[in-house]
Design an enzyme around this catalytic site. Structure first.
Site, PDB file in Angstrom:
ATOM      1  CG  HIS A 154      37.217  77.702-106.733  1.00 43.15           C
ATOM      2  ND1 HIS A 154      35.963  78.303-106.807  1.00 43.15           N
ATOM      3  CD2 HIS A 154      37.054  76.437-106.559  1.00 43.15           C
ATOM      4  CE1 HIS A 154      35.089  77.419-106.477  1.00 43.15           C
ATOM      5  NE2 HIS A 154      35.866  76.063-106.362  1.00 43.15           N
ATOM      6  NE  ARG A 158      29.467  75.950-108.190  1.00 42.22           N
ATOM      7  CZ  ARG A 158      30.464  75.341-108.057  1.00 42.22           C
ATOM      8  NH1 ARG A 158      30.578  73.838-108.020  1.00 42.22           N
ATOM      9  NH2 ARG A 158      31.660  75.825-108.216  1.00 42.22           N
ATOM     10  CB  CYS A 163      34.222  68.566-106.174  1.00 42.18           C
ATOM     11  SG  CYS A 163      33.817  68.075-107.857  1.00 42.18           S
ATOM     12  CG  HIS A 197      37.717  73.043-102.947  1.00 40.58           C
ATOM     13  ND1 HIS A 197      36.534  72.460-102.381  1.00 40.58           N
ATOM     14  CD2 HIS A 197      37.510  73.480-104.201  1.00 40.58           C
ATOM     15  CE1 HIS A 197      35.564  72.860-103.421  1.00 40.58           C
ATOM     16  NE2 HIS A 197      36.280  73.454-104.433  1.00 40.58           N
TER      17      HIS A 197
HETATM   18  P1  HMG Z   1      26.616  63.226-120.190  1.00 36.89           P
HETATM   19  O1  HMG Z   1      25.864  62.027-119.428  1.00 36.89           O
HETATM   20  O2  HMG Z   1      27.585  62.968-120.986  1.00 36.89           O
HETATM   21  O3  HMG Z   1      25.493  63.762-121.168  1.00 36.89           O
HETATM   22  O4  HMG Z   1      26.580  64.265-119.251  1.00 36.89           O
HETATM   23  P2  HMG Z   1      24.215  63.697-121.733  1.00 36.89           P
HETATM   24  O5  HMG Z   1      24.076  65.023-122.833  1.00 36.89           O
HETATM   25  O6  HMG Z   1      24.147  62.425-122.404  1.00 36.89           O
HETATM   26  O7  HMG Z   1      22.918  64.024-120.826  1.00 36.89           O
HETATM   27  C1  HMG Z   1      22.848  62.903-119.910  1.00 36.89           C
HETATM   28  C2  HMG Z   1      20.984  63.299-119.504  1.00 36.89           C
HETATM   29  O8  HMG Z   1      21.170  64.484-118.583  1.00 36.89           O
HETATM   30  C3  HMG Z   1      20.354  63.415-120.701  1.00 36.89           C
HETATM   31  O9  HMG Z   1      18.969  63.058-120.210  1.00 36.89           O
HETATM   32  C4  HMG Z   1      20.314  64.920-120.660  1.00 36.89           C
HETATM   33  O10 HMG Z   1      19.009  65.319-121.449  1.00 36.89           O
HETATM   34  C5  HMG Z   1      20.504  65.439-119.262  1.00 36.89           C
HETATM   35  P3  HMG Z   1      18.181  61.683-120.447  1.00 36.89           P
HETATM   36  O11 HMG Z   1      18.277  61.963-122.017  1.00 36.89           O
HETATM   37  O12 HMG Z   1      18.993  60.386-119.976  1.00 36.89           O
HETATM   38  O13 HMG Z   1      16.980  61.587-120.058  1.00 36.89           O
HETATM   39  N1  HMG Z   1      21.087  66.689-119.596  1.00 36.89           N
HETATM   40  C6  HMG Z   1      20.601  67.810-118.836  1.00 36.89           C
HETATM   41  N2  HMG Z   1      19.514  68.159-118.016  1.00 36.89           N
HETATM   42  C7  HMG Z   1      19.415  69.214-117.625  1.00 36.89           C
HETATM   43  N3  HMG Z   1      20.385  70.604-117.737  1.00 36.89           N
HETATM   44  C8  HMG Z   1      21.427  70.104-118.385  1.00 36.89           C
HETATM   45  C9  HMG Z   1      21.735  68.798-119.078  1.00 36.89           C
HETATM   46  N4  HMG Z   1      22.712  68.296-119.901  1.00 36.89           N
HETATM   47  C10 HMG Z   1      22.413  67.036-119.987  1.00 36.89           C
HETATM   48  N5  HMG Z   1      22.437  70.997-118.598  1.00 36.89           N
HETATM   49  C11 HMG Z   1      26.927  66.574-118.398  1.00 36.89           C
HETATM   50  C12 HMG Z   1      27.463  65.367-119.537  1.00 36.89           C
HETATM   51  C13 HMG Z   1      28.061  67.558-118.521  1.00 36.89           C
HETATM   52  C14 HMG Z   1      25.584  67.230-118.862  1.00 36.89           C
HETATM   53  C15 HMG Z   1      27.142  66.063-117.052  1.00 36.89           C
HETATM   54  O14 HMG Z   1      28.467  65.432-116.910  1.00 36.89           O
HETATM   55  C16 HMG Z   1      26.960  66.786-116.034  1.00 36.89           C
HETATM   56  O15 HMG Z   1      25.958  67.727-115.792  1.00 36.89           O
HETATM   57  N6  HMG Z   1      28.217  67.286-115.214  1.00 36.89           N
HETATM   58  C17 HMG Z   1      28.078  68.216-114.109  1.00 36.89           C
HETATM   59  C18 HMG Z   1      29.141  67.645-112.909  1.00 36.89           C
HETATM   60  C19 HMG Z   1      29.170  68.879-111.859  1.00 36.89           C
HETATM   61  O16 HMG Z   1      28.023  69.436-111.597  1.00 36.89           O
HETATM   62  N7  HMG Z   1      30.213  68.590-111.220  1.00 36.89           N
HETATM   63  C20 HMG Z   1      30.374  69.812-109.819  1.00 36.89           C
HETATM   64  C21 HMG Z   1      30.550  71.056-110.479  1.00 36.89           C
HETATM   65  S1  HMG Z   1      32.152  71.260-110.903  1.00 36.89           S
HETATM   66  C22 HMG Z   1      33.066  71.659-109.521  1.00 36.89           C
HETATM   67  O17 HMG Z   1      32.578  71.507-108.447  1.00 36.89           O
HETATM   68  C23 HMG Z   1      34.392  72.374-109.573  1.00 36.89           C
HETATM   69  C24 HMG Z   1      34.522  73.648-109.320  1.00 36.89           C
HETATM   70  O18 HMG Z   1      33.943  74.133-108.052  1.00 36.89           O
HETATM   71  C25 HMG Z   1      35.874  74.402-109.350  1.00 36.89           C
HETATM   72  C26 HMG Z   1      36.786  73.297-108.528  1.00 36.89           C
HETATM   73  O19 HMG Z   1      36.558  73.335-107.361  1.00 36.89           O
HETATM   74  O20 HMG Z   1      37.806  72.918-109.016  1.00 36.89           O
HETATM   75  C27 HMG Z   1      33.537  74.554-110.386  1.00 36.89           C
HETATM   76 MG    MG Z   2      34.993  73.993-106.306  1.00 32.48          MG
END
Ligand code: HMG
Ligand code: MG
Length: 302
Positions: free
Chosen positions: A207, A15, A240, A209
């Site tokens: 966690h 992931r 990220c 990096h």
């Molecule tokens: P948004 O644009 O504010 O929300 O995104 P939205 O509700 O308007 O959704 C936008 C579009 O995405 C819509 O589609 C939704 O239907 C769709 P449209 O109407 O335009 O066709 N959508 C989805 N589709 C499938 N599955 C879903 C989903 N949700 C919405 N679950 C949102 C808000 C939270 C969805 C967005 O910002 C997002 O997905 N962010 C994820 C970012 C991410 O994955 N970042 C990396 C992981 S975090 C990380 O790496 C840190 C970590 O490792 C710890 C560390 O290292 O610190 C964990």
């Molecule tokens: Mg991370």
């Protein structure tokens, strides 16, 4: 405090690693990677993210991955879930654990999930409640616990407050993310001790990096304070997408080497894990680059 006798490794490469790859990794390769990692004996392999595919296209096939992996008894397969639509997708493929992911910095929260910290916690509450009602365990992440790419220093009190909120909504564990890998041991120790005092040290994971090469030192500082769960990525994959310049997680190979050298058990077969690292690096067209893999390769060719 005495070092722990055993450490639980949460492998996040499929992931956290693959979410950041420029090229699209075929679903079959992801499935083979997850299966190799679980066969190595890892107790947890984070296998995907049910986030918006518009935001992170690399994880768009997580449903297919979860449907195809061989689930090994003894291994959990957590996935990231940001909202209720994500939970629905995760439940459809019968996940056993989800992770919600908050931040300790407002700017990062906005960049990563497009809302404030408070709004994200409000959004996670019903997700956690519905997941637990379905018998699915819930883990919580906090990003930027040792520093933020947009804001710089982050007060420990803010990390503790977010950890408490995640715990209150039913997260069995909170993982402290040094998202940009800027932390140093005294800071890591302080964050772990403070959050551990609030939640209990056994419920706090690390966690880290490795952008600045501090991750192993930071882990050791926290092990000395009672930490017993470490997130890492095979071959140090990743970064990220919303933390520009951040390197991958600390490499699982390097963590295993350090722990084995200190007599701390993990239950992971090092050779099988190293082979999983070689497999994914070959698929990505690069040489394994954990420090331990490099050292072993140099020894073989010497
Ligand atoms: P948004 O644009 O504010 O929300 O995104 P939205 O509700 O308007 O959704 C936008 C579009 O995405 C819509 O589609 C939704 O239907 C769709 P449209 O109407 O335009 O066709 N959508 C989805 N589709 C499938 N599955 C879903 C989903 N949700 C919405 N679950 C949102 C808000 C939270 C969805 C967005 O910002 C997002 O997905 N962010 C994820 C970012 C991410 O994955 N970042 C990396 C992981 S975090 C990380 O790496 C840190 C970590 O490792 C710890 C560390 O290292 O610190 C964990
Ligand atoms: Mg991370």
């Amino acid at each position: 405090m005495a070092l722990p006798k055993s450490v639980r490794i949460v492998e996040v490469g499929p992931r956290d690693g693959l979410q950041n790859e420029k090229t699209t990794v075929p679903t079959a390769v992801k499935v083979a990677l997850v299966d190799r990692l679980s066969a190595a004996g890892l107790p947890a392999v984070e296998a995907g993210a049910f986030v918006s595919p518009k935001w992170v296209p690399q994880m768009a096939d997580s449903g297919a991955v979860l449907a195809a992996i061989r689930r090994r008894p003894g291994t959990r397969y957590p996935v990231l879930v940001p909202n209720l639509p994500g939970l629905e997708r995760a439940l459809a493929v019968k996940v056993d654990e989800i992770a919600v992911f908050a931040a300790a910095s407002e700017s990062f929260s906005k960049q990563n999930i497009n809302c404030s910290i408070a709004d994200s916690l409000d959004r996670f509450r019903p997700v956690a409640e519905a997941a637990r009602a379905a018998g699915v365990a819930v883990r919580g992440y906090i990003s930027c616990v040792l520093g933020c790419p947009y804001e710089g220093e982050v007060p420990v009190a803010r990390v503790v407050a977010v950890a408490q909120a995640l715990s209150d909504m039913g997260c069995y564990e909170v993982s402290l993310g040094d998202t940009v890998g800027v932390g140093t041991p005294a800071l890591a120790r302080a964050a772990f001790v403070e959050v551990g005092a609030a939640l209990g040290p056994q419920r706090v994971a690390l966690h880290f990096h490795d952008t600045y090469g501090q991750a192993l030192a930071n882990i050791l500082a926290c092990l000395e304070e009672g930490a017993a769960t470490v997130d890492s990525a095979v071959s140090g994959l990743g970064g990220c997408p919303y933390a520009p310049g951040a390197a991958g997680n600390v490499a699982t190979e390097d963590v295993l080497y350090m722990l084995a050298g200190m007599g701390i058990a993990t239950g992971v077969d090092f050779e099988a894990l190293a082979e999983a690292g070689a497999f994914i690096c070959a698929a990505l067209g690069r040489a394994p680059n954990s420090r331990v893999a490099l050292a072993r390769a140099a020894k073989k060719t010497a």
